[in-house]
Design a protein around this motif. Sequence first.
Motif, PDB file in Angstrom:
ATOM      1  N   PRO A 252       0.839  -1.201   0.000  1.00 25.78           N
ATOM      2  CA  PRO A 252       0.000   0.000   0.000  1.00 25.78           C
ATOM      3  C   PRO A 252       0.870   1.246   0.000  1.00 25.78           C
ATOM      4  CG  PRO A 252       0.033  -1.008   2.179  1.00 25.78           C
ATOM      5  CD  PRO A 252       0.767  -1.940   1.262  1.00 25.78           C
ATOM      6  N   PRO A 253       0.285   2.437  -0.232  1.00 25.39           N
ATOM      7  CA  PRO A 253       1.081   3.654  -0.387  1.00 25.39           C
ATOM      8  C   PRO A 253       2.009   3.977   0.788  1.00 25.39           C
ATOM      9  CG  PRO A 253      -1.140   4.027  -1.161  1.00 25.39           C
ATOM     10  CD  PRO A 253      -1.135   2.667  -0.548  1.00 25.39           C
ATOM     11  N   THR A 254       1.559   3.743   2.010  1.00 19.82           N
ATOM     12  CA  THR A 254       2.404   4.086   3.153  1.00 19.82           C
ATOM     13  C   THR A 254       3.671   3.247   3.168  1.00 19.82           C
ATOM     14  OG1 THR A 254       0.417   4.649   4.417  1.00 19.82           O
ATOM     15  CG2 THR A 254       2.454   4.349   5.658  1.00 19.82           C
ATOM     16  N   GLU A 255       3.523   1.930   2.949  1.00 21.81           N
ATOM     17  CA  GLU A 255       4.694   1.061   2.897  1.00 21.81           C
ATOM     18  C   GLU A 255       5.545   1.358   1.658  1.00 21.81           C
ATOM     19  OE1 GLU A 255       1.792   0.229   3.866  1.00 21.81           O
ATOM     20  OE2 GLU A 255       2.043  -0.754   5.797  1.00 21.81           O
ATOM     21  N   ALA A 256       4.887   1.717   0.544  1.00 19.66           N
ATOM     22  CA  ALA A 256       5.629   2.087  -0.666  1.00 19.66           C
ATOM     23  C   ALA A 256       6.462   3.342  -0.426  1.00 19.66           C
ATOM     24  CB  ALA A 256       4.662   2.307  -1.830  1.00 19.66           C
ATOM     25  N   ALA A 257       5.937   4.264   0.383  1.00 17.78           N
ATOM     26  CA  ALA A 257       6.701   5.463   0.727  1.00 17.78           C
ATOM     27  C   ALA A 257       7.957   5.099   1.514  1.00 17.78           C
ATOM     28  CB  ALA A 257       5.831   6.427   1.542  1.00 17.78           C
ATOM     29  N   ALA A 258       7.827   4.113   2.405  1.00 24.99           N
ATOM     30  CA  ALA A 258       8.996   3.665   3.159  1.00 24.99           C
ATOM     31  C   ALA A 258      10.042   3.044   2.231  1.00 24.99           C
ATOM     32  CB  ALA A 258       8.563   2.656   4.227  1.00 24.99           C
ATOM     33  N   ILE A 259       9.566   2.286   1.241  1.00 29.26           N
ATOM     34  CA  ILE A 259      10.490   1.712   0.244  1.00 29.26           C
ATOM     35  C   ILE A 259      11.185   2.827  -0.533  1.00 29.26           C
ATOM     36  CG2 ILE A 259      10.627   0.305  -1.845  1.00 29.26           C
ATOM     37  CD1 ILE A 259       8.253  -1.310  -0.756  1.00 29.26           C
ATOM     38  N   GLY A 260      10.430   3.886  -0.869  1.00 26.84           N
ATOM     39  CA  GLY A 260      11.015   5.032  -1.560  1.00 26.84           C
ATOM     40  C   GLY A 260      12.083   5.712  -0.726  1.00 26.84           C
ATOM     41  N   CYS A 261      11.857   5.799   0.585  1.00 29.75           N
ATOM     42  CA  CYS A 261      12.872   6.383   1.481  1.00 29.75           C
ATOM     43  C   CYS A 261      14.164   5.568   1.419  1.00 29.75           C
ATOM     44  CB  CYS A 261      12.352   6.408   2.924  1.00 29.75           C
ATOM     45  SG  CYS A 261      11.084   7.640   3.231  1.00 29.75           S
ATOM     46  N   LEU A 262      14.017   4.249   1.487  1.00 29.47           N
ATOM     47  CA  LEU A 262      15.191   3.380   1.426  1.00 29.47           C
ATOM     48  C   LEU A 262      15.920   3.555   0.097  1.00 29.47           C
ATOM     49  CD1 LEU A 262      16.954   1.097   2.568  1.00 29.47           C
ATOM     50  CD2 LEU A 262      15.293  -0.536   1.606  1.00 29.47           C
ATOM     51  N   ALA A 263      15.160   3.630  -1.007  1.00 28.25           N
ATOM     52  CA  ALA A 263      15.773   3.788  -2.333  1.00 28.25           C
ATOM     53  C   ALA A 263      16.522   5.110  -2.438  1.00 28.25           C
ATOM     54  CB  ALA A 263      14.700   3.696  -3.420  1.00 28.25           C
ATOM     55  N   SER A 264      15.952   6.193  -1.877  1.00 28.26           N
ATOM     56  CA  SER A 264      16.614   7.493  -1.948  1.00 28.26           C
ATOM     57  C   SER A 264      17.913   7.499  -1.138  1.00 28.26           C
ATOM     58  CB  SER A 264      15.674   8.600  -1.455  1.00 28.26           C
ATOM     59  OG  SER A 264      15.371   8.436  -0.084  1.00 28.26           O
ATOM     60  N   VAL A 265      17.911   6.829   0.007  1.00 29.41           N
ATOM     61  CA  VAL A 265      19.131   6.738   0.812  1.00 29.41           C
ATOM     62  C   VAL A 265      20.212   5.957   0.060  1.00 29.41           C
ATOM     63  CG1 VAL A 265      20.136   5.744   2.913  1.00 29.41           C
ATOM     64  CG2 VAL A 265      17.972   6.997   3.026  1.00 29.41           C
ATOM     65  N   ILE A 266      19.808   4.862  -0.587  1.00 26.92           N
ATOM     66  CA  ILE A 266      20.765   4.057  -1.365  1.00 26.92           C
ATOM     67  C   ILE A 266      21.358   4.889  -2.498  1.00 26.92           C
ATOM     68  CG2 ILE A 266      20.981   2.069  -2.908  1.00 26.92           C
ATOM     69  CD1 ILE A 266      18.909   0.647  -1.158  1.00 26.92           C
ATOM     70  N   LEU A 267      20.508   5.686  -3.175  1.00 25.31           N
ATOM     71  CA  LEU A 267      21.006   6.543  -4.252  1.00 25.31           C
ATOM     72  C   LEU A 267      21.993   7.583  -3.722  1.00 25.31           C
ATOM     73  CD1 LEU A 267      17.761   7.150  -6.348  1.00 25.31           C
ATOM     74  CD2 LEU A 267      19.778   5.864  -7.049  1.00 25.31           C
ATOM     75  N   ALA A 268      21.676   8.167  -2.565  1.00 18.52           N
ATOM     76  CA  ALA A 268      22.594   9.146  -1.968  1.00 18.52           C
ATOM     77  C   ALA A 268      23.938   8.510  -1.633  1.00 18.52           C
ATOM     78  CB  ALA A 268      21.966   9.761  -0.719  1.00 18.52           C
ATOM     79  N   ILE A 269      23.905   7.247  -1.174  1.00 20.82           N
ATOM     80  CA  ILE A 269      25.150   6.530  -0.868  1.00 20.82           C
ATOM     81  C   ILE A 269      25.935   6.270  -2.149  1.00 20.82           C
ATOM     82  CG2 ILE A 269      26.096   4.347  -0.008  1.00 20.82           C
ATOM     83  CD1 ILE A 269      23.755   4.274   1.981  1.00 20.82           C
ATOM     84  N   ILE A 270      25.241   5.849  -3.212  1.00 21.86           N
ATOM     85  CA  ILE A 270      25.904   5.564  -4.490  1.00 21.86           C
ATOM     86  C   ILE A 270      26.584   6.821  -5.030  1.00 21.86           C
ATOM     87  CG2 ILE A 270      25.497   4.957  -6.908  1.00 21.86           C
ATOM     88  CD1 ILE A 270      23.302   3.055  -5.929  1.00 21.86           C
TER      89      ILE A 270
END
Length: 446
Positions: A252-270
Amino acid sequence: MIELSAEAITFLMLGGLFVLILTGYPIAFVIGSVAMGTGLLVFGPTTTFHILYTRFYDLSLNYPYLAVPLFTFMGVILQHSGATKELYDNLYESLGSLKGGLALVTIIFGTILATCLGVIAASVTILTMMALKPMISKGYDKGLASGSVIAAGTLGILIPPSIMLVVYAPQAGLSIGQMMIGAFLPGLLLSSLYLLYVYIRCRMNPSLGPSIPKDEIQPFTAKRLWSLTKSLLPTVVLIFAVLGTIFAGLAPPTEAAAIGCLASVILAIIYKKFSWALLKKAAIETLRVSAFVVMIAAMSYAFVGIFMSAGAGDVVANLILSVPGGKWAAFAVIMLIVFLLGMFIEWIGIVFIIVPVFSPIFVKLGFDPLWAGLMVCVNLQMAFMTPPMAMSIFVLKGSAPPELGITMRDIIRGVFPFIGLVWVALILLTIFPQIITWLPHLMIAK
């Protein structure tokens, strides 16, 4: 307590709200004070405090609103990740040779940025800092340059992930996921209209948006194509992480938002931009935005609770339903009301106030609630561009380098054509409602 008719209470609350907004006080305090004052006057302290308590308590338990801080955090991390600058540079090199090419690049970049950021201030600031100076230095008309930045930056509140959709859906009893999927094509429609306008305008009058000098034009090689494709990957990853999981029914959208947070952090690390300082900055900005949303939400909940309990909602509904010309005339009146409110009230206050009142009216008129809701959201694009309450205009004016000499007159002159294009989009979405409903229906079919 004073005996007042529902009509008098409607006039008192809406009139009081409008007058106090003009004083310049923060919108949350204005809405809350009107609700409290009217409640004490009409119902007395016991009933008023009961209404306020139950409304605040219901708001605190509204699980979907958790997506607001999550999407905010994701946007702030991405804003400082370094991925956006590389993308803009590649688009600049690819399309700068066209008439109006830099404005076209700005709109395309703003559209891509909108799929990653749901916060208008961040989108407009990024576009101002990265795109406005190159356009002005290349001889672009200040109005066209400013209007392109504001229009493109404002798309972030419509194209998912969008905080507006997260706030709107629970108020109307709609699925956040379906609203996000449904908003995707209208957002692209607006972007396409903006691009078409800039291209035609600059073809007719090349002095408004001259192409970059020939000696700066680089041939489009396979290497550049690969560089452009590579710079688009972060956006593709985030779209898949958020919208892909929602559309596929994986989260659902709330959990998808959490996945988006994780993806953005990974991109910042890359991109080697992640640090504890960035994490702290993102946390503080998330807290600030979330507190702002919850404060206005709480006060608006109070306002609507008093408004509906006093029968004022029925007065508004009966007034709109009695408009001559049938359901389409009534719908046009609602769209006009939303547009006018956008000139004086911030979008979040509008959403919390009008949605509980207008949503039942849409049903009574026989409109698809999802389609009607997204029409309101498209309409609210103009709330960021229509003075005097035009946040995008003030963000651009505040973040534009002083040496560019951008005036409020330049900005307002440049933004008016884009406001007209939003009305064009509303007409097209009315004639072709499938632009909104097609993808959500596919989602339901799955």
